[in-house]
Motif scaffolding. Structure first.
Motif, mmCIF file in Angstrom:
data_model
loop_
_atom_site.group_PDB
_atom_site.id
_atom_site.type_symbol
_atom_site.label_atom_id
_atom_site.label_comp_id
_atom_site.label_asym_id
_atom_site.label_seq_id
_atom_site.Cartn_x
_atom_site.Cartn_y
_atom_site.Cartn_z
ATOM 1 N N MET A 1 -15.427 58.926 16.789
ATOM 2 C CA MET A 1 -14.133 59.307 17.342
ATOM 3 C C MET A 1 -13.053 58.565 16.565
ATOM 4 O O MET A 1 -12.942 57.345 16.661
ATOM 5 N N GLN B 1 -9.688 71.248 22.488
ATOM 6 C CA GLN B 1 -10.614 72.004 21.640
ATOM 7 C C GLN B 1 -9.894 72.812 20.562
ATOM 8 O O GLN B 1 -10.514 73.273 19.619
ATOM 9 N N TYR C 1 -16.199 66.731 22.027
ATOM 10 C CA TYR C 1 -17.605 66.392 21.788
ATOM 11 C C TYR C 1 -18.314 67.394 20.895
ATOM 12 O O TYR C 1 -19.147 67.039 20.073
ATOM 13 N N ARG C 2 -18.003 68.673 21.097
ATOM 14 C CA ARG C 2 -18.684 69.690 20.300
ATOM 15 C C ARG C 2 -18.403 69.500 18.823
ATOM 16 O O ARG C 2 -19.285 69.584 17.982
ATOM 17 N N ASP D 1 -10.974 60.059 29.039
ATOM 18 C CA ASP D 1 -12.386 60.295 28.703
ATOM 19 C C ASP D 1 -12.751 61.762 28.923
ATOM 20 O O ASP D 1 -13.491 62.358 28.137
ATOM 21 N N VAL D 2 -12.243 62.325 30.028
ATOM 22 C CA VAL D 2 -12.551 63.730 30.307
ATOM 23 C C VAL D 2 -11.921 64.630 29.253
ATOM 24 O O VAL D 2 -12.541 65.576 28.770
ATOM 25 N N TYR E 1 -13.223 76.872 27.675
ATOM 26 C CA TYR E 1 -13.509 77.335 29.033
ATOM 27 C C TYR E 1 -13.032 76.278 30.023
ATOM 28 O O TYR E 1 -13.285 75.089 29.846
ATOM 29 N N MET F 1 -13.840 64.809 26.157
ATOM 30 C CA MET F 1 -15.044 65.636 26.202
ATOM 31 C C MET F 1 -14.819 66.974 25.485
ATOM 32 O O MET F 1 -15.760 67.605 25.011
ATOM 33 N N GLY F 2 -13.551 67.415 25.434
ATOM 34 C CA GLY F 2 -13.252 68.633 24.712
ATOM 35 C C GLY F 2 -13.519 68.508 23.222
ATOM 36 O O GLY F 2 -13.586 69.519 22.515
ATOM 37 N N ARG G 1 -8.438 69.189 28.637
ATOM 38 C CA ARG G 1 -9.723 69.137 27.929
ATOM 39 C C ARG G 1 -9.910 70.404 27.093
ATOM 40 O O ARG G 1 -10.378 70.346 25.950
ATOM 41 N N ARG H 1 -18.462 80.169 19.430
ATOM 42 C CA ARG H 1 -18.251 79.137 20.450
ATOM 43 C C ARG H 1 -17.067 78.236 20.136
ATOM 44 O O ARG H 1 -16.317 77.841 21.029
ATOM 45 N N PHE I 1 -8.379 69.264 33.434
ATOM 46 C CA PHE I 1 -9.322 70.274 32.932
ATOM 47 C C PHE I 1 -8.674 71.135 31.851
ATOM 48 O O PHE I 1 -9.289 71.482 30.854
ATOM 49 N N LEU J 1 -17.392 66.692 17.458
ATOM 50 C CA LEU J 1 -17.902 65.394 17.006
ATOM 51 C C LEU J 1 -19.411 65.418 16.799
ATOM 52 O O LEU J 1 -19.933 64.683 15.973
ATOM 53 N N GLY J 2 -20.094 66.248 17.563
ATOM 54 C CA GLY J 2 -21.552 66.262 17.468
ATOM 55 C C GLY J 2 -22.144 65.019 18.106
ATOM 56 O O GLY J 2 -21.490 64.319 18.874
#
Lengths: 404, 289
Positions: B125, B169, B116-117, B109-110, B92, B113-114, B165, B87, B162, B119-120
């Motif tokens: 941040m 990752q 977040y995974r 902010d959006v 995506y 979100m990329g 974001r 993952r 998008f 960061l857990g």
């Protein structure tokens, strides 16, 4: 009135203060939890959850009486209500997934069946000898009168725990609310995030049964985030603000109810929250009704002014009464429809702006600037002075009627 | 999985070397398969377009591979391992129409979100994270919009956000669902430049695409699907009138294709090719098919 003031300033005695603090924590928990429910667009599910608690309250009472207890233990009643709420939630989920019913129809079906069954159980309990003093009907609309200290502590602890859990889960819940496809695609356990969110809503509902009552707990979950959304456009801020609004509603509502014990607590709390909502709806900047009205009016006028000036630039008559009125008020048009000196000047400037746009939009090199054309914006807002000078070099001189 | 679904030895080696390998994937909405028994192999470093008519299952195939929609059968492998273990290396980009842009969030902010995974639930941040988000935004040319409300963005700007974001990752495999749908020309150029830069860094890009005219310019590999696989491989081998005819049937308008390209007017469909996999003799299907 003095009593209310005393209650608000925490001088109403230890118990009333504890109840008010418990209500505030409950309100804060409902506000932050409700924010994610609202952003996930599943606000109505909380209605199903809260109505599905009623049979659990009745059955828990009967079980406790049958086991020789008094039947009024708040923890026991909360456990029963939580179990039946989860059952209701599972029913909604099953109906939505495995039948052709949409979620709202499933919610309606589950809500009414569970609530109806709960009312029947309460009626039966009323006929039992132990039932008459049980006061279970207070779970419908909430009551703080005669609340035990231990009950207030349970509510305060439950509310605090819910807030902590929401803070812990804020990232996955924000992701799931904004973009569930991305969330699942990035490998987050979407179903479990949703389940955790619903679990939190159930917890808040169950904790709030005693104070707010099951009929109105949905209002405490939804009104604070909806009100908070008017003031902020960042999800974290909306959640924090919703917690604050919920907390204030809970505290003030419980205080009012304590100073006038005949008033049911739930409706008072919800009315306080609703008042905050109405104020937000009206006066919030950007999204508020008044701000929207002013903005729309201003836009409307700008459109008419520009159209009017362009018509003047092209030597066309202006038929629209509003346009004429606006131009006259600005001193650009005389009463007989002839432009004033200032009007002629403004019109020719406007005409030149429109000509610049025509050239700009025909130039492939300025494609991104051209994309900003909306009929209203001045060329100066999208181009540098140098670029405008380059365009002006291409302007046909002294031909004001080139407008298409 | 039945016996027949187990990949053969040859397929296994494909799986080991491919950036993305989908095997035997079937997805069904209700009782009508949307995607039927599809095998897809994306070589590492490829830039692949998934094309096919409306309703052919292009987006569904991507979503199924990622586990966004449930599958009836099939597996997806990424860099040789089951997708679930990989993952962190996948980014995506869903269709921008799939979300409500009135959501209370700023552009930055959006993009965050990329992260977040990585960061857990509780990871803080840090400045480095913020810098990465800002840099991703810069790569799609949206730095000036960082603090703008997402509700104020145009369609093309939404698409760029998008993409940013996904860039945040720092993945190795990028899966994009219709990244060019309904965007302005400037955005299309910006997005393809970013994707080509990714390819130059050795990343793999797979995009659901609907514009046949740009396939040759933008992509080096192509996958044609209409419920089942029609053809796959390098563009020059697989993006042929024959295969397009098979994928699009009578609906294909030759005007959709770039007139300057070598693609000649569509030939009538050949009955012997109806199975979806062309025999070797046709010389039109290349790649790992």
């Amino acid at each position: 009135m003095t009593e209310l003031f005393a209650a608000l300033s925490l001088q109403m005695g230890y118990n009333a203060t504890l109840v008010a603090v418990g209500a505030a924590l409950l309100g804060a928990a409902a506000g932050v939890t409700g924010t994610f429910l609202f952003l996930r667009k599943r606000a109505l599910v909380s209605d199903a959850i809260s109505h599905a608690t009623l049979p659990g309250v009745g059955i828990a009472f009967m079980v406790m009486v049958a086991l020789g207890g008094e039947g009024r233990s708040l923890i026991g009643l909360m456990t029963g209500s939580a179990i039946s709420a989860v059952l209701g939630l599972l029913c909604v989920g099953w109906l939505t997934r495995h039948t052709r019913l949409s979620e709202d129809a499933s919610i309606g079906a589950v809500l009414s069946v569970f609530f109806g069954f709960g009312v029947v159980l309460l009626t039966v309990i009323q006929t039992m000898s132990a039932g008459r003093q049980a006061g279970l009907e207070s779970f419908l609309l909430g009551a703080t009168a005669g609340m035990l200290r231990s009950e207030a502590v349970v509510i305060a602890l439950g509310g605090s725990l819910a807030v902590v859990l929401v803070v812990l889960l804020r990232r996955p819940m924000t992701l799931a609310a904004f973009d569930p496809e991305y969330t699942a695609g990035a490998g987050w356990p979407l179903a479990r995030i949703d389940f955790a969110m619903m679990g939190l809503v159930t917890a808040v509902t169950v904790v709030g049964l005693k104070i707010v009552g099951l009929i109105l707990i949905v209002a405490l979950l939804i009104i604070p985030p909806v009100a908070a959304r008017f003031w902020s456009a960042r999800s974290g801020h909306v959640a924090a603000l919703a917690g604050l609004i919920g907390g204030i509603s809970g505290f003030v509502g419980a205080a009012i109810s304590a100073s006038a014990p005949s008033l049911p607590t739930g409706p008072i709390i919800v009315l306080v929250g609703s008042a905050i909502f109405v104020v937000s709806l009206l006066v919030a900047p950007e999204r508020g009704v008044l701000a929207t009205l002013v903005r729309r009016q201003r836009f409307h006028r700008a459109v008419h002014l520009r159209q009017g000036l362009l018509s003047l630039a092209n030597g066309q008559p202006i038929y629209e009464p509003l346009t004429r009125r606006l131009l006259q008020r600005e001193g650009l048009l005389r009463g007989d429809g002839v432009p004033t000196a200032a009007g002629s000047k403004a019109a020719s400037e406007m005409g030149r702006d429109e000509q610049r746009w025509q050239i700009l939009r025909a130039d492939p090199a300025l494609e991104s600037a051209a994309a900003q054309y909306d009929g209203l914006t001045d060329v100066g807002a999208v181009l540098t002075p140098d670029q405008i000078a380059a365009i002006d070099a291409k302007l046909p001189r002294a031909t004001p009627e080139v407008m298409p | 999985m039945t016996q027949n679904d187990i990949p053969s030895m040859a397929q296994r080696s494909d799986i080991a070397t491919a950036a993305l390998a989908i095997r035997g994937m079937t997805v069904s909405y209700g009782e009508k398969p949307a995607v039927f028994s599809v095998d897809l192999t994306v070589p590492r470093g490829a830039m692949m377009a998934i094309i096919g008519p409306n309703g052919a299952g292009k987006s569904t195939l991507l979503k199924a591979a990622l586990g966004v929609v449930p599958t009836l059968s099939g597996e997806a492998y990424v860099f040789g391992k089951p997708l679930a273990q990989m993952r962190a290396r996948i980014a995506y980009v869903p269709q921008r129409a799939s979300v409500d842009w009135d959501f209370p969030a700023r552009v930055i902010d959006v993009v965050a979100m990329g992260l977040y995974r990585e960061l857990g639930l509780l990871g803080r941040m840090t400045g480095a994270h913020r810098a990465r988000a800002a840099e991703s935004l810069a790569r799609v040319g949206m730095s000036d919009f960082a603090h703008r409300q997402i509700g104020q963005l145009s369609g093309g700007q939404q698409q760029r956000v998008f993409l940013a974001r996904a860039l945040a990752q720092e993945a190795d495999l990028y899966l994009l669902d219709e990244p060019f749908a309904g965007v302005d020309a400037a955005t299309e150029k910006a997005i393809i430049a970013v994707l080509q830069a990714l390819k130059d860094q050795g990343k793999t890009v797979v995009a659901v695409h609907h514009d046949l005219a740009t396939v040759k310019d933008y992509f080096d590999h192509v996958f044609l699907i209409n419920k089942s696989r029609i053809a796959e491989g390098p563009v020059e081998a697989a993006f042929t009138p024959d295969n397009l005819q098979k994928a699009y049937g009578g609906r294909l308008v030759t005007a959709q294709l770039d007139p300057a390209s070598q693609i000649t007017p569509v030939v009538p469909p050949r009955k012997d090719l109806a199975s979806g996999l062309a025999p070797k003799g046709s010389g039109t299907v290349g790649g790992a098919g």
